[in-house]
Design a protein around this motif. Structure first.
Motif, mmCIF file in Angstrom:
data_model
loop_
_atom_site.group_PDB
_atom_site.id
_atom_site.type_symbol
_atom_site.label_atom_id
_atom_site.label_comp_id
_atom_site.label_asym_id
_atom_site.label_seq_id
_atom_site.Cartn_x
_atom_site.Cartn_y
_atom_site.Cartn_z
ATOM 1 N N ALA A 82 34.500 14.975 37.983
ATOM 2 C CA ALA A 82 35.045 14.289 36.805
ATOM 3 C C ALA A 82 34.198 14.560 35.565
ATOM 4 C CB ALA A 82 35.138 12.792 37.076
ATOM 5 N N GLY A 83 33.181 15.389 35.670
ATOM 6 C CA GLY A 83 32.280 15.678 34.550
ATOM 7 C C GLY A 83 30.886 15.210 34.890
ATOM 8 N N CYS A 84 29.916 15.851 34.319
ATOM 9 C CA CYS A 84 28.518 15.522 34.630
ATOM 10 C C CYS A 84 28.091 14.267 33.876
ATOM 11 C CB CYS A 84 27.620 16.695 34.275
ATOM 12 S SG CYS A 84 25.891 16.376 34.655
ATOM 13 N N ILE A 85 27.733 13.238 34.610
ATOM 14 C CA ILE A 85 27.313 11.975 33.989
ATOM 15 C C ILE A 85 25.988 12.107 33.253
ATOM 16 C CG2 ILE A 85 28.563 10.582 35.676
ATOM 17 C CD1 ILE A 85 25.708 9.885 36.834
ATOM 18 N N PHE A 86 25.237 13.184 33.523
ATOM 19 C CA PHE A 86 23.937 13.367 32.900
ATOM 20 C C PHE A 86 23.987 14.232 31.639
ATOM 21 C CE2 PHE A 86 22.799 12.645 37.453
ATOM 22 C CZ PHE A 86 22.208 11.410 37.276
ATOM 23 N N CYS A 87 25.122 14.778 31.307
ATOM 24 C CA CYS A 87 25.260 15.582 30.084
ATOM 25 C C CYS A 87 25.665 14.654 28.945
ATOM 26 C CB CYS A 87 26.263 16.713 30.303
ATOM 27 S SG CYS A 87 25.609 17.996 31.403
ATOM 28 N N LEU A 125 25.153 2.972 30.298
ATOM 29 C CA LEU A 125 23.978 2.325 30.887
ATOM 30 C C LEU A 125 22.688 3.100 30.633
ATOM 31 C CD1 LEU A 125 25.576 1.226 34.294
ATOM 32 C CD2 LEU A 125 25.341 -0.138 32.210
ATOM 33 N N ILE A 126 22.594 3.751 29.474
ATOM 34 C CA ILE A 126 21.386 4.479 29.093
ATOM 35 C C ILE A 126 20.432 3.501 28.420
ATOM 36 C CG2 ILE A 126 20.446 6.305 27.630
ATOM 37 C CD1 ILE A 126 23.147 7.790 28.102
ATOM 38 N N LEU A 127 19.228 3.409 28.962
ATOM 39 C CA LEU A 127 18.238 2.448 28.469
ATOM 40 C C LEU A 127 17.278 3.039 27.455
ATOM 41 C CD1 LEU A 127 17.484 0.744 31.879
ATOM 42 C CD2 LEU A 127 18.512 -0.370 29.883
ATOM 43 N N MET A 187 17.432 6.121 36.870
ATOM 44 C CA MET A 187 17.278 7.560 37.024
ATOM 45 C C MET A 187 16.754 8.129 35.711
ATOM 46 S SD MET A 187 20.778 8.343 39.153
ATOM 47 C CE MET A 187 21.799 7.498 37.949
ATOM 48 N N VAL A 188 15.908 9.132 35.815
ATOM 49 C CA VAL A 188 15.383 9.845 34.652
ATOM 50 C C VAL A 188 15.871 11.280 34.776
ATOM 51 C CG1 VAL A 188 13.313 10.591 33.429
ATOM 52 C CG2 VAL A 188 13.343 8.359 34.567
ATOM 53 N N ALA A 189 16.507 11.784 33.718
ATOM 54 C CA ALA A 189 17.087 13.127 33.767
ATOM 55 C C ALA A 189 16.812 13.867 32.468
ATOM 56 C CB ALA A 189 18.593 13.033 33.997
ATOM 57 N N PRO A 190 16.736 15.198 32.554
ATOM 58 C CA PRO A 190 16.639 15.977 31.324
ATOM 59 C C PRO A 190 18.029 16.071 30.690
ATOM 60 C CG PRO A 190 16.788 17.460 33.189
ATOM 61 C CD PRO A 190 16.735 16.048 33.749
ATOM 62 N N TYR A 191 18.067 16.281 29.381
ATOM 63 C CA TYR A 191 19.362 16.511 28.744
ATOM 64 C C TYR A 191 19.963 17.838 29.204
ATOM 65 C CZ TYR A 191 18.321 12.769 25.426
ATOM 66 O OH TYR A 191 18.037 11.567 24.854
ATOM 67 N N VAL A 204 16.591 7.790 30.227
ATOM 68 C CA VAL A 204 16.597 6.876 31.376
ATOM 69 C C VAL A 204 17.982 6.238 31.438
ATOM 70 C CG1 VAL A 204 15.578 4.820 32.431
ATOM 71 C CG2 VAL A 204 14.147 6.375 31.078
ATOM 72 N N ILE A 205 18.585 6.269 32.608
ATOM 73 C CA ILE A 205 19.921 5.713 32.816
ATOM 74 C C ILE A 205 19.915 4.862 34.076
ATOM 75 C CG2 ILE A 205 20.670 7.781 34.074
ATOM 76 C CD1 ILE A 205 23.481 7.392 32.864
ATOM 77 N N MET A 206 20.667 3.763 34.043
ATOM 78 C CA MET A 206 20.817 2.947 35.248
ATOM 79 C C MET A 206 21.767 3.655 36.207
ATOM 80 S SD MET A 206 21.172 -0.871 33.614
ATOM 81 C CE MET A 206 21.743 -1.540 35.171
ATOM 82 N N ASN A 207 21.530 3.503 37.491
ATOM 83 C CA ASN A 207 22.428 4.042 38.497
ATOM 84 C C ASN A 207 23.646 3.123 38.587
ATOM 85 O OD1 ASN A 207 23.722 4.854 40.933
ATOM 86 N ND2 ASN A 207 21.783 5.706 41.655
#
Length: 164
Positions: free
Chosen positions: A21-26, A38-40, A61-65, A48-51
């Motif tokens: 459905a698309g990358c939730i981290f992009c 839910l990005i903090l 969760m911590v992710a790179p852009y 930083v984003i909540m699961n």
């Protein structure tokens, strides 16, 4: 018979929010949607984003852009900022939720347990004494005692000092 009300589970069961459905981290260009997503906290290279489907309340969760599945492809700046965000997140969770421990890790690849394998991300899961019970073992159900939106509002106060 007792009922466990977990309305957010249906979205997961039906597959909404799946990698297809698309990358939730992009999310680099979606700053106006931080509360909805839910990005903090946002940095220059990571966030930083909540699961949305947490193991426990406060599962972050911590992710790179940058969209990558390869740990070795991260730049020094991405690695450093992700690690700083992870340490900040642990302090914020400790201050806001008083957990007695944490699980921290990466799941690289589907075989290793990555639900979204195309965009690497680190998990930070707060743990409390007695938070494991029979539900995950016998019923394949996790009991999350607080709604995601309430947890977001609570944690957003603790993350307001990121970057200052």
């Amino acid at each position: 018979m007792k009922h466990l009300w977990a309305p957010w589970r249906m979205e997961y069961i039906q597959g909404d929010g799946s990698p297809e459905a698309g990358c939730i981290f992009c999310v680099r260009d979606l700053a106006g949607e931080d509360e909805k997503r839910l990005i903090l906290a946002r940095g220059e290279h990571a966030f930083v984003i909540m699961n949305k489907f947490p193991y426990t309340n406060g599962h972050l969760m911590v992710a790179p852009y940058r969209h990558t599945a390869e740990l070795g492809e991260l730049s020094e700046a991405e690695i450093l900022e992700m690690h700083r965000m992870l340490a900040f997140s642990q302090r914020a969770l400790t201050q806001c939720m008083a957990p007695q421990g944490f699980n921290i890790g990466l799941n690289l690849g589907r075989t290793a347990g990555a639900g979204i394998e195309d965009h690497l991300h680190m998990h930070l899961v707060p743990r409390w004494n007695g938070d494991t019970n029979f539900m995950p073992v016998f019923a394949d159900v996790r009991v999350i005692p607080q709604h995601l939106e309430a947890t977001y509002r609570h944690l957003s106060r603790c993350f307001s000092s990121w970057g200052t």
